[in-house]
Design an enzyme around this catalytic site. Structure first.
Site, PDB file in Angstrom:
ATOM      1  N   LYS A  20     -15.241  54.167  69.324  1.00  0.00           N
ATOM      2  CA  LYS A  20     -15.482  52.906  70.034  1.00  0.00           C
ATOM      3  C   LYS A  20     -14.193  52.115  70.234  1.00  0.00           C
ATOM      4  CE  LYS A  20     -19.862  53.514  70.681  1.00  0.00           C
ATOM      5  NZ  LYS A  20     -20.364  53.792  72.038  1.00  0.00           N
ATOM      6  N   THR A  60     -32.995  48.849  68.672  1.00  0.00           N
ATOM      7  CA  THR A  60     -33.203  50.030  69.502  1.00  0.00           C
ATOM      8  C   THR A  60     -33.600  51.191  68.586  1.00  0.00           C
ATOM      9  OG1 THR A  60     -30.935  50.863  69.330  1.00  0.00           O
ATOM     10  CG2 THR A  60     -31.366  49.221  71.051  1.00  0.00           C
ATOM     11  N   ASN A  83     -23.480  54.605  78.493  1.00  0.00           N
ATOM     12  CA  ASN A  83     -24.209  54.061  77.349  1.00  0.00           C
ATOM     13  C   ASN A  83     -24.604  55.109  76.310  1.00  0.00           C
ATOM     14  OD1 ASN A  83     -26.240  52.163  75.917  1.00  0.00           O
ATOM     15  ND2 ASN A  83     -27.531  53.825  76.672  1.00  0.00           N
ATOM     16  N   TYR A 143     -17.001  57.084  64.248  1.00  0.00           N
ATOM     17  CA  TYR A 143     -17.758  56.258  65.190  1.00  0.00           C
ATOM     18  C   TYR A 143     -16.924  55.048  65.605  1.00  0.00           C
ATOM     19  CZ  TYR A 143     -21.480  53.520  67.319  1.00  0.00           C
ATOM     20  OH  TYR A 143     -22.228  52.798  68.206  1.00  0.00           O
TER      21      TYR A 143
END
Length: 258
Positions: free
Chosen positions: A159, A190, A93, A155
């Site tokens: 992913k 978050t 994670n 990024y």
């Protein structure tokens, strides 16, 4: 997800906050013992103490910066260990984002991003597979992103690797008892955007997910052995739309979340 003779042990990276902390909470509620990994030793100990008190599970802590190859190697050893306390579920994670375009970031920062989002989960998955395949059971959960379906710089590219690897690994290893699932969330409440120091304004409220909902839906798909989990119909539609629209339109959209 694991054989009945195993003690269920989940190792979670980036476990002090957000998605990682919620995985820890929900898995502890299911009776998993935990190994929590993050950089901040004090926050790890605080999180571990709370989980022990609330759920009565065993919680180990490993303070490690997964960008550091020596720290990563330490976690690899724990993930790859066999025996009664072997890791039966790995949750990759840990992550962060960079707010600036690729050409404006120091290349060393881009390397750190690649090391954390690709190298670390690859090496930890490799270590986990050694003991999981030998035992004939185990689960690997890789946190990806809807950004992996879009042209979104390094990024999104990182992913996309996670998504592609997880699909292949699930197809290859599920028949040998090890399921691999990529979880592809979008915007989640978050610390992720706060750490990037970017505004959340302009993101429609209906696109935001809370970590508890995300993890609940993800674990449901993990239990079914699915290769990819895209939480909620709204994000399934976003992914479908991103595959239909021209890249130049998708690239200027608001898919900057996890």
């Amino acid at each position: 997800m694991n054989s009945t003779t195993d003690t269920h042990v989940a190792l979670i990276t980036g476990a002090t906050a957000g998605i990682g902390a919620e995985f820890a909470r929900q898995l502890a509620a299911e009776g998993f013992d935990l190994v929590l990994v993050a950089r901040d030793a004090d926050r790890l100990e605080e999180r571990a103490a709370g989980l022990r008190a609330e759920f009565g599970v065993t919680v180990e802590v490993l303070a490690a910066d997964l960008v550091s190859r020596s720290d990563l190697a330490m976690v690899e050893v724990r993930v790859g260990a066999s025996g009664a306390r072997r890791v039966t579920m790995l949750v990759n994670n840990a992550g962060f984002g960079l707010p600036k375009p690729f050409d404006e970031n120091p290349v060393d920062e881009e390397q750190r991003l690649l090391d954390l989002l690709v190298t670390a989960p690859m090496r930890l998955a490799h270590a986990a597979l050694q003991q999981m395949l030998a035992s004939g059971s185990g689960t690997i959960v890789n946190i990806a992103s809807v950004a992996g379906y879009t042209p979104r710089g390094t990024y999104g590219a990182s992913k996309a690797w996670v998504l592609s690897f997880s699909r292949w690994a699930n197809l290859t290893y599920r028949r040998r008892g090890v399921a691999v699932t990529a979880v592809a969330p979008g915007f989640v409440h978050t610390e992720f955007h706060d750490r990037m120091n970017v505004s959340k304004d302009g993101v429609p409220a209906f696109l935001w997910l809370d970590p508890s909902t995300l993890v609940r839906l993800a674990l449901r798909d993990v239990a079914k052995g699915r290769a990819v989990s895209i939480p909620t119909l709204r994000y399934k539609f976003v992914v479908l739309l991103s595959g239909l629209l021209p890249n130049r339109i998708v690239a200027v959209g608001a898919l900057r979340g996890r």
